[in-house]
Design an enzyme around this catalytic site. Structure first.
Site: not given
Length: 359
Positions: A107, A177, A315
């Protein structure tokens, strides 16, 4: 008619964090803040007219800055999901990005796009979040300019459009997210198991023990990942060792426009969420790494304790580790090119239950 209200949400490193609230004529409201371009709240009426907040989050800025390790509601970049070995090669040069998930990169690293205060511009009821990521930030090559456009429409759709350009060849894979529970952010796992889920994917990406895609894809037929027909999430979880954290390969049909990705429905409230996107993948995640029932909860909005299986994420993304798998749709962005990504979250209310397959 959609209205947009703007106010201050606090200070981060001497910068003002802005809070944006959209409200539609049918009582949907969406709140986003400039820190992390985070979706802080989405309030939706149920079939009885009762309005509840359906995304996990925090009431104050300090909690997002200090305690948001699960990335609640955040914009994710430069690269969503994992990069195996925290490295990749471009034109014979090996780039090493931050190892923040064991030996891998997750991420965007330690200081990803979720941990910065974005600049904002208003265009009618659209909010444009802008961020300039410098060459070598978290190990990524190139200066990257990113804009994310949030717009709430009167049909109760939250539109997210991602746009990015670079000065050097680099990796870009952006997503949001948000953690959803259509029964309410405070409803917990018991209510989540009653959700009915459908995902428009015939295949998933195969992963190793560290959740890194091997480059293979596998048919969902005959596996716990077969969510092509509506099924209760509790029943699907029971087939899958009580977790989902998998990239589903969306059936895109070569469309350049957003296509149907997933639909989730909560029978007791009648609330539904439908996702459309132009991305090849979607990570379906059932909040497996929130605290277990026996552990201390993550305290969220209004003092609610968030725990394992208290929410789900959808996502939209390029396939994880795509930069290291040549057979995947590329996550490489070159100078002169424009990265574009559109995702639509549409919220609805139904009074009757859809047909659900038997477990």
């Amino acid at each position: 008619m959609v209205t947009l209200n703007i106010e201050d949400f606090g200070k981060y490193k001497n910068e003002t964090v802005k809070k944006f609230t959209w409200t539609t004529s049918s009582d949907l409201s969406v709140v986003a803040i400039s820190y992390g371009a985070i979706i802080q709240s989405i309030k939706v009426p149920d079939k009885y007219g009762v309005v509840k907040d359906i995304v996990l989050g925090f009431d104050d800025l300090d909690s997002y800055v200090i305690r948001n390790s699960p990335y609640l509601g955040a914009a994710i970049g430069r690269c969503a999901n994992r990069i195996g070995g925290a490295s990749f090669e471009i034109d014979g040069v090996t780039y090493k990005v931050e190892r923040n998930a064991g030996q891998d990169h997750l991420h965007g690293g330690f200081l990803g796009f979720d941990k910065v205060n974005w600049q904002t511009t208003i265009d009618s009821t659209k909010v444009i979040f802008s961020y300039y990521s410098k060459d070598n930030d978290e190990g990524y090559p190139g200066d990257l300019v990113t804009n994310i456009i949030y717009e709430v429409k009167d049909d109760n759709t939250l539109s997210m459009e991602y746009i990015a350009t670079t000065t050097k060849k680099t990796v870009v894979n952006l997503t949001n997210h948000s953690y959803f529970n259509l029964a309410g952010h405070d409803a917990g796992a018991a209510n989540l198991y009653d959700h009915v889920v459908t995902i428009n994917a015939d295949k998933v990406t195969v992963t190793d023990a560290n959740s890194i895609p091997t480059g293979e894809t596998k048919s969902v037929g005959g596996t716990p990942y077969d969510l092509r027909r509506p099924i209760k999430l509790g029943e699907a979880l029971a087939k899958n060792d009580e977790l989902f954290d998998k990239n589903f390969c969306v059936n895109i049909y070569k469309s350049k426009e957003p296509v149907f990705v997933a639909r989730v429905f909560h029978p007791s409230t009648g609330r539904s969420l439908e996702v459309h996107s132009d991305q090849p993948g979607v990570q379906f995640y059932t909040a497996n790494y929130l605290p277990s029932p026996s552990a201390e909860a993550l305290v969220g909005k209004r003092g609610v304790g968030y725990r394992r299986h208290g929410a789900f994420c959808l996502e939209t993304q390029k396939y994880p580790n795509a930069i290291n798998r040549k057979n995947f749709s590329t996550s490489l962005l070159k100078p002169g090119e424009v990265y574009r990504h559109r995702t639509l979250y549409t919220f609805g209310v139904e009074k009757s239950d859809p047909q659900v397959i038997a477990a």
